[in-house]
Motif scaffolding. Structure first.
Motif, PDB file in Angstrom:
ATOM      1  N   ALA A   1       6.441  -6.028  12.017  1.00 51.15           N
ATOM      2  CA  ALA A   1       6.796  -5.113  13.120  1.00 51.15           C
ATOM      3  C   ALA A   1       7.657  -3.942  12.663  1.00 51.15           C
ATOM      4  CB  ALA A   1       7.503  -5.889  14.227  1.00 51.15           C
ATOM      5  N   VAL A   2       8.385  -4.088  11.584  1.00 47.83           N
ATOM      6  CA  VAL A   2       9.229  -2.994  11.101  1.00 47.83           C
ATOM      7  C   VAL A   2       8.464  -2.081  10.147  1.00 47.83           C
ATOM      8  CG1 VAL A   2      11.316  -2.430   9.802  1.00 47.83           C
ATOM      9  CG2 VAL A   2      11.318  -4.354  11.396  1.00 47.83           C
ATOM     10  N   SER A   3       7.683  -2.673   9.254  1.00 49.22           N
ATOM     11  CA  SER A   3       7.005  -1.850   8.247  1.00 49.22           C
ATOM     12  C   SER A   3       5.961  -0.922   8.858  1.00 49.22           C
ATOM     13  CB  SER A   3       6.370  -2.724   7.164  1.00 49.22           C
ATOM     14  OG  SER A   3       5.363  -3.547   7.718  1.00 49.22           O
ATOM     15  N   VAL A   4       5.435  -1.242  10.055  1.00 47.79           N
ATOM     16  CA  VAL A   4       4.418  -0.379  10.667  1.00 47.79           C
ATOM     17  C   VAL A   4       5.014   0.874  11.304  1.00 47.79           C
ATOM     18  CG1 VAL A   4       2.923  -2.360  11.112  1.00 47.79           C
ATOM     19  CG2 VAL A   4       4.338  -1.474  12.958  1.00 47.79           C
ATOM     20  N   ILE A   5       6.322   0.872  11.592  1.00 50.69           N
ATOM     21  CA  ILE A   5       6.956   2.026  12.232  1.00 50.69           C
ATOM     22  C   ILE A   5       6.774   3.264  11.350  1.00 50.69           C
ATOM     23  CG2 ILE A   5       9.121   2.995  13.133  1.00 50.69           C
ATOM     24  CD1 ILE A   5       8.092   0.546  14.713  1.00 50.69           C
ATOM     25  N   GLY A   6       6.288   4.338  11.962  1.00 50.87           N
ATOM     26  CA  GLY A   6       6.069   5.582  11.231  1.00 50.87           C
ATOM     27  C   GLY A   6       4.708   5.669  10.561  1.00 50.87           C
ATOM     28  N   MET A   7       3.876   4.630  10.720  1.00 44.71           N
ATOM     29  CA  MET A   7       2.549   4.629  10.104  1.00 44.71           C
ATOM     30  C   MET A   7       1.478   4.599  11.195  1.00 44.71           C
ATOM     31  SD  MET A   7       3.217   1.921   7.015  1.00 44.71           S
ATOM     32  CE  MET A   7       1.731   2.320   6.106  1.00 44.71           C
ATOM     33  N   ASN A   8       0.292   5.113  10.870  1.00 48.67           N
ATOM     34  CA  ASN A   8      -0.824   4.987  11.803  1.00 48.67           C
ATOM     35  C   ASN A   8      -1.708   3.825  11.359  1.00 48.67           C
ATOM     36  OD1 ASN A   8      -2.968   5.879  10.016  1.00 48.67           O
ATOM     37  ND2 ASN A   8      -2.318   7.986  10.383  1.00 48.67           N
ATOM     38  N   ASP A   9      -2.741   3.523  12.136  1.00 45.81           N
ATOM     39  CA  ASP A   9      -3.568   2.344  11.875  1.00 45.81           C
ATOM     40  C   ASP A   9      -4.304   2.415  10.546  1.00 45.81           C
ATOM     41  OD1 ASP A   9      -3.285   0.762  14.470  1.00 45.81           O
ATOM     42  OD2 ASP A   9      -3.770   2.763  15.189  1.00 45.81           O
ATOM     43  N   VAL A  10      -4.850   3.584  10.209  1.00 42.15           N
ATOM     44  CA  VAL A  10      -5.591   3.710   8.962  1.00 42.15           C
ATOM     45  C   VAL A  10      -4.651   3.672   7.764  1.00 42.15           C
ATOM     46  CG1 VAL A  10      -7.108   5.249   7.622  1.00 42.15           C
ATOM     47  CG2 VAL A  10      -7.587   4.803  10.032  1.00 42.15           C
ATOM     48  N   ASP A  11      -3.406   4.158   7.935  1.00 42.86           N
ATOM     49  CA  ASP A  11      -2.406   4.019   6.865  1.00 42.86           C
ATOM     50  C   ASP A  11      -2.186   2.537   6.558  1.00 42.86           C
ATOM     51  OD1 ASP A  11      -1.916   6.762   6.724  1.00 42.86           O
ATOM     52  OD2 ASP A  11      -0.155   6.664   8.032  1.00 42.86           O
ATOM     53  N   LEU A  12      -2.194   1.717   7.605  1.00 45.92           N
ATOM     54  CA  LEU A  12      -1.950   0.286   7.430  1.00 45.92           C
ATOM     55  C   LEU A  12      -3.123  -0.392   6.734  1.00 45.92           C
ATOM     56  CD1 LEU A  12      -0.413  -0.451  10.924  1.00 45.92           C
ATOM     57  CD2 LEU A  12       0.787  -0.429   8.736  1.00 45.92           C
ATOM     58  N   GLU A  13      -4.332  -0.089   7.201  1.00 48.27           N
ATOM     59  CA  GLU A  13      -5.541  -0.639   6.591  1.00 48.27           C
ATOM     60  C   GLU A  13      -6.735   0.156   7.099  1.00 48.27           C
ATOM     61  OE1 GLU A  13      -7.942  -4.792   6.771  1.00 48.27           O
ATOM     62  OE2 GLU A  13      -5.788  -4.946   6.389  1.00 48.27           O
TER      63      GLU A  13
END
Length: 196
Positions: free
Chosen positions: A102-114
């Motif tokens: 929940a913290v690491s996703v802050i500031g990222m979009n979905d495609v940045d994540l995977e």
């Protein structure tokens, strides 16, 4: 409210490059008061909450959501709730899949994540909600490390207290999960059918 450090708030502050002292000065509060807000010891006043939300580009309702009985009721529910900004970057997320923190996703979009077809569809849905300024709902499949998930995703535009569009919110309810072993078995079966 039990004391829960607002790591999401700390991450948004750091993404903007502010120290606690700087952000406190910008919203006209004492640094120790801000520190207590970030550490979860204090709930900000409505005016301070709005100032922080405006400065860091998140929706002020996050503070209310944290203190809501629904927050606790939904902890074990098959549902993900999130807020995102106009760049489609997460500003807050509740109950994410174990693949994501929940913290690491802050500031990222979905495609940045995977980068996968499900996340690309989700980003397109969010873009459309922002562009059209209206709620939209869609069924989307997401490949995850433990299987294939099907979610009913509802996205809504989010407006600040001044009526300006600042992003959106999403609620994703799990409809079905096919375990990774079942997905592999289905893939092998369809390959055999195609070969025969």
């Amino acid at each position: 409210m039990g004391q829960r450090k607002r790591i999401w708030l700390e991450k948004l502050r750091k993404i903007k490059g502010y120290s606690q002292e700087e952000i406190a000065n910008l919203v006209h509060i004492d640094r120790s008061y801000y520190s207590k807000i970030e550490s979860g010891v204090r709930i900000p006043s409505p005016a301070t909450a709005e100032d922080l939300a405006d400065l860091l580009n998140f929706h002020v309702s996050i503070f209310e959501l944290e203190d809501s009985p629904f927050y606790f009721a939904l902890q074990d529910a098959p549902m993900i709730v999130a807020h995102f900004n106009l760049n489609l970057e997460y500003t807050w997320i509740f109950n994410p899949h174990p693949n994501f923190d929940a913290v690491s996703v802050i500031g990222m979009n979905d495609v940045d994540l995977e980068d996968n077809p499900g996340n690309r569809q989700l980003m397109e849905l969010k873009r459309k909600v922002i562009a059209e300024g209206r709620p939209i709902r869609k069924i989307i499949e997401f490949p995850m490390s433990d299987g294939l998930y099907t979610y009913d995703v509802s996205c809504h535009p989010l407006f600040n207290d001044k009526g300006a569009l600042i992003g959106g919110s999403s609620a994703s309810t799990e409809l079905r999960k096919v375990d990774k072993t079942e997905v592999s078995h289905c893939d092998r079966t369809s390959e055999n059918l195609t070969l025969n």
